[in-house]
Motif scaffolding. Structure first.
Motif, mmCIF file in Angstrom:
data_model
loop_
_atom_site.group_PDB
_atom_site.id
_atom_site.type_symbol
_atom_site.label_atom_id
_atom_site.label_comp_id
_atom_site.label_asym_id
_atom_site.label_seq_id
_atom_site.Cartn_x
_atom_site.Cartn_y
_atom_site.Cartn_z
ATOM 1 N N ASN A 3 38.385 109.963 84.555
ATOM 2 C CA ASN A 3 39.794 109.957 84.184
ATOM 3 C C ASN A 3 40.013 111.202 83.315
ATOM 4 O O ASN A 3 39.393 111.332 82.262
ATOM 5 C CB ASN A 3 40.128 108.679 83.408
ATOM 6 C CG ASN A 3 41.564 108.624 82.946
ATOM 7 O OD1 ASN A 3 42.346 109.548 83.177
ATOM 8 N ND2 ASN A 3 41.916 107.540 82.294
ATOM 9 N N VAL A 4 40.895 112.102 83.766
ATOM 10 C CA VAL A 4 41.074 113.373 83.060
ATOM 11 C C VAL A 4 41.456 113.169 81.602
ATOM 12 O O VAL A 4 41.104 113.985 80.750
ATOM 13 C CB VAL A 4 42.092 114.308 83.759
ATOM 14 C CG1 VAL A 4 41.580 114.749 85.103
ATOM 15 C CG2 VAL A 4 43.458 113.675 83.870
ATOM 16 N N GLU A 5 42.158 112.108 81.300
ATOM 17 C CA GLU A 5 42.613 111.876 79.932
ATOM 18 C C GLU A 5 41.486 111.492 78.986
ATOM 19 O O GLU A 5 41.678 111.447 77.780
ATOM 20 C CB GLU A 5 43.746 110.857 79.922
ATOM 21 C CG GLU A 5 44.983 111.418 80.622
ATOM 22 C CD GLU A 5 46.194 110.527 80.555
ATOM 23 O OE1 GLU A 5 46.230 109.615 79.720
ATOM 24 O OE2 GLU A 5 47.106 110.758 81.353
ATOM 25 N N GLU A 6 40.291 111.251 79.525
ATOM 26 C CA GLU A 6 39.131 110.957 78.688
ATOM 27 C C GLU A 6 38.481 112.243 78.176
ATOM 28 O O GLU A 6 37.618 112.199 77.302
ATOM 29 C CB GLU A 6 38.099 110.140 79.482
ATOM 30 C CG GLU A 6 38.589 108.753 79.839
ATOM 31 C CD GLU A 6 37.621 108.027 80.757
ATOM 32 O OE1 GLU A 6 36.543 108.572 81.068
ATOM 33 O OE2 GLU A 6 37.957 106.903 81.148
ATOM 34 N N PHE A 7 38.887 113.375 78.694
ATOM 35 C CA PHE A 7 38.312 114.657 78.313
ATOM 36 C C PHE A 7 39.146 115.295 77.214
ATOM 37 O O PHE A 7 40.342 115.526 77.385
ATOM 38 C CB PHE A 7 38.225 115.586 79.529
ATOM 39 C CG PHE A 7 37.144 115.206 80.490
ATOM 40 C CD1 PHE A 7 35.933 115.881 80.481
ATOM 41 C CD2 PHE A 7 37.327 114.167 81.387
ATOM 42 C CE1 PHE A 7 34.925 115.530 81.358
ATOM 43 C CE2 PHE A 7 36.328 113.800 82.269
ATOM 44 C CZ PHE A 7 35.119 114.481 82.259
ATOM 45 N N THR A 8 38.507 115.612 76.102
ATOM 46 C CA THR A 8 39.194 116.202 74.953
ATOM 47 C C THR A 8 39.912 117.489 75.333
ATOM 48 O O THR A 8 41.034 117.726 74.893
ATOM 49 C CB THR A 8 38.196 116.462 73.812
ATOM 50 O OG1 THR A 8 37.514 115.249 73.525
ATOM 51 C CG2 THR A 8 38.894 116.961 72.573
ATOM 52 N N ILE A 9 39.272 118.312 76.157
ATOM 53 C CA ILE A 9 39.889 119.574 76.568
ATOM 54 C C ILE A 9 41.206 119.311 77.298
ATOM 55 O O ILE A 9 42.183 120.026 77.113
ATOM 56 C CB ILE A 9 38.923 120.439 77.433
ATOM 57 C CG1 ILE A 9 39.549 121.789 77.792
ATOM 58 C CG2 ILE A 9 38.522 119.721 78.704
ATOM 59 C CD1 ILE A 9 39.738 122.740 76.668
ATOM 60 N N PHE A 10 41.248 118.279 78.123
ATOM 61 C CA PHE A 10 42.475 117.961 78.851
ATOM 62 C C PHE A 10 43.586 117.549 77.892
ATOM 63 O O PHE A 10 44.696 118.070 77.959
ATOM 64 C CB PHE A 10 42.248 116.857 79.891
ATOM 65 C CG PHE A 10 43.535 116.436 80.557
ATOM 66 C CD1 PHE A 10 44.041 117.157 81.628
ATOM 67 C CD2 PHE A 10 44.258 115.347 80.091
ATOM 68 C CE1 PHE A 10 45.243 116.791 82.221
ATOM 69 C CE2 PHE A 10 45.458 114.980 80.676
ATOM 70 C CZ PHE A 10 45.949 115.702 81.749
ATOM 71 N N THR A 11 43.289 116.626 76.989
ATOM 72 C CA THR A 11 44.336 116.130 76.088
ATOM 73 C C THR A 11 44.806 117.229 75.131
ATOM 74 O O THR A 11 45.991 117.333 74.844
ATOM 75 C CB THR A 11 43.875 114.891 75.305
ATOM 76 O OG1 THR A 11 42.663 115.180 74.624
ATOM 77 C CG2 THR A 11 43.656 113.713 76.238
ATOM 78 N N ARG A 12 43.877 118.056 74.666
ATOM 79 C CA ARG A 12 44.237 119.157 73.758
ATOM 80 C C ARG A 12 45.138 120.158 74.478
ATOM 81 O O ARG A 12 46.157 120.584 73.959
ATOM 82 C CB ARG A 12 42.966 119.841 73.252
ATOM 83 C CG ARG A 12 43.172 121.048 72.365
ATOM 84 C CD ARG A 12 43.416 120.591 70.942
ATOM 85 N NE ARG A 12 43.628 121.661 70.016
ATOM 86 C CZ ARG A 12 42.813 121.957 69.003
ATOM 87 N NH1 ARG A 12 41.696 121.287 68.825
ATOM 88 N NH2 ARG A 12 43.128 122.902 68.163
ATOM 89 N N TYR A 13 44.734 120.541 75.681
ATOM 90 C CA TYR A 13 45.514 121.529 76.427
ATOM 91 C C TYR A 13 46.861 120.955 76.859
ATOM 92 O O TYR A 13 47.881 121.636 76.797
ATOM 93 C CB TYR A 13 44.750 122.055 77.653
ATOM 94 C CG TYR A 13 45.537 123.153 78.315
ATOM 95 C CD1 TYR A 13 45.522 124.446 77.791
ATOM 96 C CD2 TYR A 13 46.360 122.906 79.407
ATOM 97 C CE1 TYR A 13 46.298 125.453 78.340
ATOM 98 C CE2 TYR A 13 47.137 123.904 79.963
ATOM 99 C CZ TYR A 13 47.095 125.170 79.430
ATOM 100 O OH TYR A 13 47.882 126.162 79.960
ATOM 101 N N TYR A 14 46.883 119.713 77.282
ATOM 102 C CA TYR A 14 48.122 119.082 77.741
ATOM 103 C C TYR A 14 49.180 119.103 76.632
ATOM 104 O O TYR A 14 50.343 119.439 76.867
ATOM 105 C CB TYR A 14 47.833 117.644 78.183
ATOM 106 C CG TYR A 14 49.011 116.933 78.774
ATOM 107 C CD1 TYR A 14 49.423 117.190 80.072
ATOM 108 C CD2 TYR A 14 49.714 115.982 78.036
ATOM 109 C CE1 TYR A 14 50.506 116.523 80.619
ATOM 110 C CE2 TYR A 14 50.798 115.321 78.566
ATOM 111 C CZ TYR A 14 51.191 115.596 79.866
ATOM 112 O OH TYR A 14 52.274 114.942 80.399
ATOM 113 N N SER A 15 48.778 118.792 75.431
ATOM 114 C CA SER A 15 49.686 118.818 74.280
ATOM 115 C C SER A 15 50.186 120.240 74.023
ATOM 116 O O SER A 15 51.391 120.482 73.798
ATOM 117 C CB SER A 15 48.969 118.275 73.051
ATOM 118 O OG SER A 15 49.785 118.347 71.922
ATOM 119 N N PHE A 16 49.280 121.209 74.050
ATOM 120 C CA PHE A 16 49.632 122.611 73.867
ATOM 121 C C PHE A 16 50.573 123.091 74.980
ATOM 122 O O PHE A 16 51.554 123.792 74.725
ATOM 123 C CB PHE A 16 48.350 123.453 73.850
ATOM 124 C CG PHE A 16 48.589 124.934 73.981
ATOM 125 C CD1 PHE A 16 49.133 125.651 72.927
ATOM 126 C CD2 PHE A 16 48.289 125.592 75.162
ATOM 127 C CE1 PHE A 16 49.364 127.025 73.049
ATOM 128 C CE2 PHE A 16 48.511 126.952 75.288
ATOM 129 C CZ PHE A 16 49.048 127.670 74.235
#
Length: 114
Positions: A3-16
């Motif tokens: 699940n992509v949302e389990e990856f810190t890089i995904f959540t950090r970048y998505y917010s940015f």
């Protein structure tokens, strides 16, 4: 399957990504469809590349591409700041986030080297 949302890089970048899109929406009309479009394209490319990196096994080349796209984003951000499309404070925040995301990608690259 991950699940992509389990990856810190995904959540950090998505917010940015959402933050930067909001800034581009306020660019002057004449620049929104030139430099603004280039920024949005790069932002979208990076988002897609992060998602792809999560799902593929051989991700080294893709992570190098993300680093290249982050560098392009740095340049367009600097131009946007110099032309006063974004404030100095916004530029500082964007630069900080791009650097942090770059460090996360760098760490991932080091893991890929083995």
């Amino acid at each position: 399957m991950a699940n992509v949302e389990e990856f810190t890089i995904f959540t950090r970048y998505y917010s940015f990504f959402k933050y930067y899109l909001d800034r581009v929406e306020h660019f002057p009309r004449v620049s929104k469809f030139t430099i603004g479009d280039r920024i949005v394209t790069i932002l979208c490319d990076i988002q897609e590349e992060i998602i792809e990196s999560i799902y593929i096994k051989d991700r080294y080349k893709l992570l190098k591409k993300i680093n290249l796209d982050l560098e392009k984003l740095r340049i367009y951000t600097r131009i946007s700041s110099e032309r006063q499309y974004i404030s100095i404070k916004q530029h500082e925040y964007i630069a900080k986030e791009v650097n942090e995301i770059g460090k996360m990608i760098g760490g991932w690259l080091n893991l890929c080297k083995g």
